[in-house]
Design a protein around this motif. Structure first.
Motif, PDB file in Angstrom:
ATOM      1  N   ASN A 303       0.845  -1.189   0.000  1.00  0.00           N
ATOM      2  CA  ASN A 303       0.000   0.000   0.000  1.00  0.00           C
ATOM      3  C   ASN A 303       0.884   1.245   0.000  1.00  0.00           C
ATOM      4  O   ASN A 303       1.650   1.479   0.935  1.00  0.00           O
ATOM      5  N   GLY A 304       0.778   2.043  -1.052  1.00  0.00           N
ATOM      6  CA  GLY A 304       1.603   3.238  -1.153  1.00  0.00           C
ATOM      7  C   GLY A 304       1.022   4.465  -0.486  1.00  0.00           C
ATOM      8  O   GLY A 304       1.699   5.500  -0.395  1.00  0.00           O
ATOM      9  N   TYR A 305      -0.214   4.358   0.016  1.00  0.00           N
ATOM     10  CA  TYR A 305      -0.865   5.552   0.557  1.00  0.00           C
ATOM     11  C   TYR A 305      -0.196   6.101   1.815  1.00  0.00           C
ATOM     12  O   TYR A 305      -0.088   7.323   1.969  1.00  0.00           O
ATOM     13  N   PRO A 306       0.272   5.260   2.756  1.00  0.00           N
ATOM     14  CA  PRO A 306       0.927   5.828   3.942  1.00  0.00           C
ATOM     15  C   PRO A 306       2.098   6.747   3.605  1.00  0.00           C
ATOM     16  O   PRO A 306       2.299   7.770   4.276  1.00  0.00           O
ATOM     17  N   SER A 307       2.876   6.418   2.584  1.00  0.00           N
ATOM     18  CA  SER A 307       4.004   7.283   2.222  1.00  0.00           C
ATOM     19  C   SER A 307       3.511   8.608   1.651  1.00  0.00           C
ATOM     20  O   SER A 307       4.123   9.661   1.879  1.00  0.00           O
ATOM     21  N   ILE A 308       2.390   8.587   0.926  1.00  0.00           N
ATOM     22  CA  ILE A 308       1.803   9.829   0.419  1.00  0.00           C
ATOM     23  C   ILE A 308       1.329  10.693   1.586  1.00  0.00           C
ATOM     24  O   ILE A 308       1.611  11.895   1.658  1.00  0.00           O
ATOM     25  N   ARG A 309       0.615  10.065   2.498  1.00  0.00           N
ATOM     26  CA  ARG A 309       0.075  10.789   3.650  1.00  0.00           C
ATOM     27  C   ARG A 309       1.193  11.382   4.500  1.00  0.00           C
ATOM     28  O   ARG A 309       1.107  12.526   4.963  1.00  0.00           O
ATOM     29  N   HIS A 338       7.305  11.687  -7.237  1.00  0.00           N
ATOM     30  CA  HIS A 338       6.493  10.582  -6.721  1.00  0.00           C
ATOM     31  C   HIS A 338       6.956   9.248  -7.299  1.00  0.00           C
ATOM     32  O   HIS A 338       6.996   8.230  -6.598  1.00  0.00           O
ATOM     33  N   HIS A 339       7.324   9.232  -8.567  1.00  0.00           N
ATOM     34  CA  HIS A 339       7.865   8.003  -9.159  1.00  0.00           C
ATOM     35  C   HIS A 339       9.122   7.564  -8.409  1.00  0.00           C
ATOM     36  O   HIS A 339       9.327   6.361  -8.168  1.00  0.00           O
ATOM     37  N   ARG A 340       9.952   8.525  -8.039  1.00  0.00           N
ATOM     38  CA  ARG A 340      11.170   8.192  -7.296  1.00  0.00           C
ATOM     39  C   ARG A 340      10.827   7.605  -5.926  1.00  0.00           C
ATOM     40  O   ARG A 340      11.453   6.635  -5.476  1.00  0.00           O
ATOM     41  N   MET A 341       9.821   8.160  -5.271  1.00  0.00           N
ATOM     42  CA  MET A 341       9.388   7.632  -3.978  1.00  0.00           C
ATOM     43  C   MET A 341       8.874   6.204  -4.110  1.00  0.00           C
ATOM     44  O   MET A 341       9.136   5.349  -3.252  1.00  0.00           O
ATOM     45  N   ILE A 342       8.134   5.937  -5.181  1.00  0.00           N
ATOM     46  CA  ILE A 342       7.604   4.584  -5.394  1.00  0.00           C
ATOM     47  C   ILE A 342       8.746   3.592  -5.586  1.00  0.00           C
ATOM     48  O   ILE A 342       8.744   2.489  -5.025  1.00  0.00           O
ATOM     49  N   ALA A 343       9.745   3.986  -6.387  1.00  0.00           N
ATOM     50  CA  ALA A 343      10.893   3.104  -6.614  1.00  0.00           C
ATOM     51  C   ALA A 343      11.611   2.798  -5.309  1.00  0.00           C
ATOM     52  O   ALA A 343      12.009   1.651  -5.050  1.00  0.00           O
ATOM     53  N   GLU A 344      11.771   3.819  -4.469  1.00  0.00           N
ATOM     54  CA  GLU A 344      12.446   3.619  -3.182  1.00  0.00           C
ATOM     55  C   GLU A 344      11.635   2.708  -2.268  1.00  0.00           C
ATOM     56  O   GLU A 344      12.196   1.926  -1.491  1.00  0.00           O
ATOM     57  N   LEU A 345      10.320   2.804  -2.362  1.00  0.00           N
ATOM     58  CA  LEU A 345       9.461   1.951  -1.546  1.00  0.00           C
ATOM     59  C   LEU A 345       9.518   0.498  -2.015  1.00  0.00           C
ATOM     60  O   LEU A 345       9.530  -0.437  -1.205  1.00  0.00           O
ATOM     61  N   LEU A 346       9.582   0.307  -3.324  1.00  0.00           N
ATOM     62  CA  LEU A 346       9.539  -1.044  -3.876  1.00  0.00           C
ATOM     63  C   LEU A 346      10.863  -1.789  -3.766  1.00  0.00           C
ATOM     64  O   LEU A 346      10.874  -3.020  -3.637  1.00  0.00           O
ATOM     65  N   VAL A 347      11.969  -1.070  -3.834  1.00  0.00           N
ATOM     66  CA  VAL A 347      13.254  -1.754  -3.968  1.00  0.00           C
ATOM     67  C   VAL A 347      13.535  -2.688  -2.793  1.00  0.00           C
ATOM     68  O   VAL A 347      14.050  -3.800  -2.979  1.00  0.00           O
ATOM     69  N   ASP A 348      13.199  -2.289  -1.579  1.00  0.00           N
ATOM     70  CA  ASP A 348      13.453  -3.157  -0.425  1.00  0.00           C
ATOM     71  C   ASP A 348      12.643  -4.447  -0.505  1.00  0.00           C
ATOM     72  O   ASP A 348      13.135  -5.526  -0.166  1.00  0.00           O
ATOM     73  N   HIS A 349      11.403  -4.334  -0.958  1.00  0.00           N
ATOM     74  CA  HIS A 349      10.554  -5.521  -1.080  1.00  0.00           C
ATOM     75  C   HIS A 349      11.089  -6.462  -2.160  1.00  0.00           C
ATOM     76  O   HIS A 349      11.126  -7.683  -1.969  1.00  0.00           O
ATOM     77  N   VAL A 350      11.510  -5.884  -3.280  1.00  0.00           N
ATOM     78  CA  VAL A 350      12.014  -6.717  -4.368  1.00  0.00           C
ATOM     79  C   VAL A 350      13.332  -7.374  -3.978  1.00  0.00           C
ATOM     80  O   VAL A 350      13.534  -8.575  -4.188  1.00  0.00           O
TER      81      VAL A 350
END
Length: 366
Positions: A303-309, A338-350
């Motif tokens: 869920n990406g919403y917490p990082s937006i909030r 925002h795209h950069r934030m998404i990439a940073e959020l995903l990289v740890d999971h991947v």
């Protein structure tokens, strides 16, 4: 006859003598334009047009970069080998018909391949090629997965829903042997796709094909009609669950919660069969019914919403639209930031999953 009337009659006769040939010539040109449009559209539908085309002059619209597809679960796709300016940003579509650099069909022995399926958000609406989060995720994975050749594929197409996306994976991406498939989930993934097939008015007098041809030439974009049209406004903002009778019959099997359920379970089945991991990324969370479907299918959800909030709260903002996270005050698509934030959020999971897989291989080998 009065002399004045004779003169007037001669003038009108002279005018008609000039206008009739001109009208006849325009009529012939209009007929020719319609014939050319029909031939060009027919080639487009056969898949013979659009391949190898490069457009460098003029601003491209969405209808300039897509073409009709015969598969009823795809409906349309991006045109391969196309480049130009889209939404004021550089756009390059590779030989496979995906935004981004060329992709080697065979993955390297030490390779790690991430594939993304989604709509305009993952596609990178309003941002440059190297700013989309799949590109930035690929760069971060290269830094984190030392010794492995990382590549990525951004197979997102603006307007796609989940059925379109899973069909893209099954028909076009499995041969690329992905290690991870990222699904970009948005609320309208249960709705009709962004474009439907249309019937061209070749015999209608309400549209001038000659005028359309001249307009396109002057605009610097020399592409045939895509054979597609936007759904009626009444169908674009509703998922129509329980009211499928309102949807055009040929599209009922790709819209609504049951179509979403079938697509998600097919995705999970493909993941088991081909050994890739699925990560569903949702910018603003997932509504209860589709979330239950994802949970039942056993898919990983981020869920990406917490990082937006959190970002908005730290800056004392309440509204997402118009913030630095959106393309503009009138466009809610994610900005480059925002795209950069998404990439940073995903990289740890991947990376976490990739390292777990490596450990499992070591244990099995030992």
């Amino acid at each position: 006859m009065v002399p004045g009337k004779k003169v007037g009659l001669k003038i009108w006769t002279f005018r008609l003598a000039l206008l009739l040939p001109l009208a006849g010539m325009l009529a012939l040109l209009e007929i020719g334009a319609r014939v050319l449009a029909y031939q060009s559209d027919s080639e487009l539908r056969r898949g013979l047009d659009g391949v190898g085309r490069v457009v460098t002059k003029g601003e491209l619209s969405l209808q300039h970069i897509i073409r009709w597809h015969a598969n009823p679960k795809l409906i349309y796709e991006l045109i391969p080998n196309l480049s130009g300016s889209f939404r004021g940003q550089p756009l390059a579509i590779n030989e496979l018909g995906f935004r981004g650099p060329s992709v080697q069909p065979v993955k390297a022995p030490d390779g790690f391949r991430v594939v993304g399926i989604g709509d305009s958000v993952m596609f990178g609406w309003g941002v440059a090629d190297d700013e989309v989060y799949m590109a930035q995720l690929g760069a971060r994975l290269t830094q984190r997965l030392h010794g492995r050749k990382v590549d990525w594929v951004n197979a997102a197409v603006p307007g796609y829903n989940t059925v379109n996306e899973v069909e893209t994976l099954e028909r076009k991406l499995l041969q690329l042997a992905p290690d991870v498939v990222i699904v970009d989930h948005v609320r309208n993934d249960l709705y009709l796709p962004g474009f439907l097939q249309k019937r061209q008015p070749y015999f209608s007098l309400r549209q001038s094909f000659l005028a359309d041809w001249v307009r396109n030439r002057l605009g610097g974009v020399h592409l045939p009609d895509s054979g597609l049209q936007r759904p009626p406004d009444a169908f674009r903002d509703q998922n129509f669950s329980g009211r499928e009778v309102l949807i055009p019959e040929q599209y009922r099997q790709i819209t609504g919660i049951e179509a979403f359920r079938r697509a998600v379970h097919r995705l999970a089945e493909l993941a088991r069969e081909h050994g890739f991991r699925v990560i569903v990324f949702a910018h603003f969370g997932v509504e209860p019914e589709p979330r239950a479907v994802l949970r039942d299918a056993g898919l990983e959800l981020i869920n990406g919403y917490p990082s937006i909030r959190e970002y908005l709260s730290e800056r004392g903002r309440a509204d997402y639209v118009g913030s630095a996270l959106t393309v503009s005050a009138d466009d809610s698509h994610p900005s480059a930031l925002h795209h950069r934030m998404i990439a940073e959020l995903l990289v740890d999971h991947v990376v976490g999953g990739a390292k777990d897989a490596e450990s499992a291989q070591v244990l099995q080998g030992g």
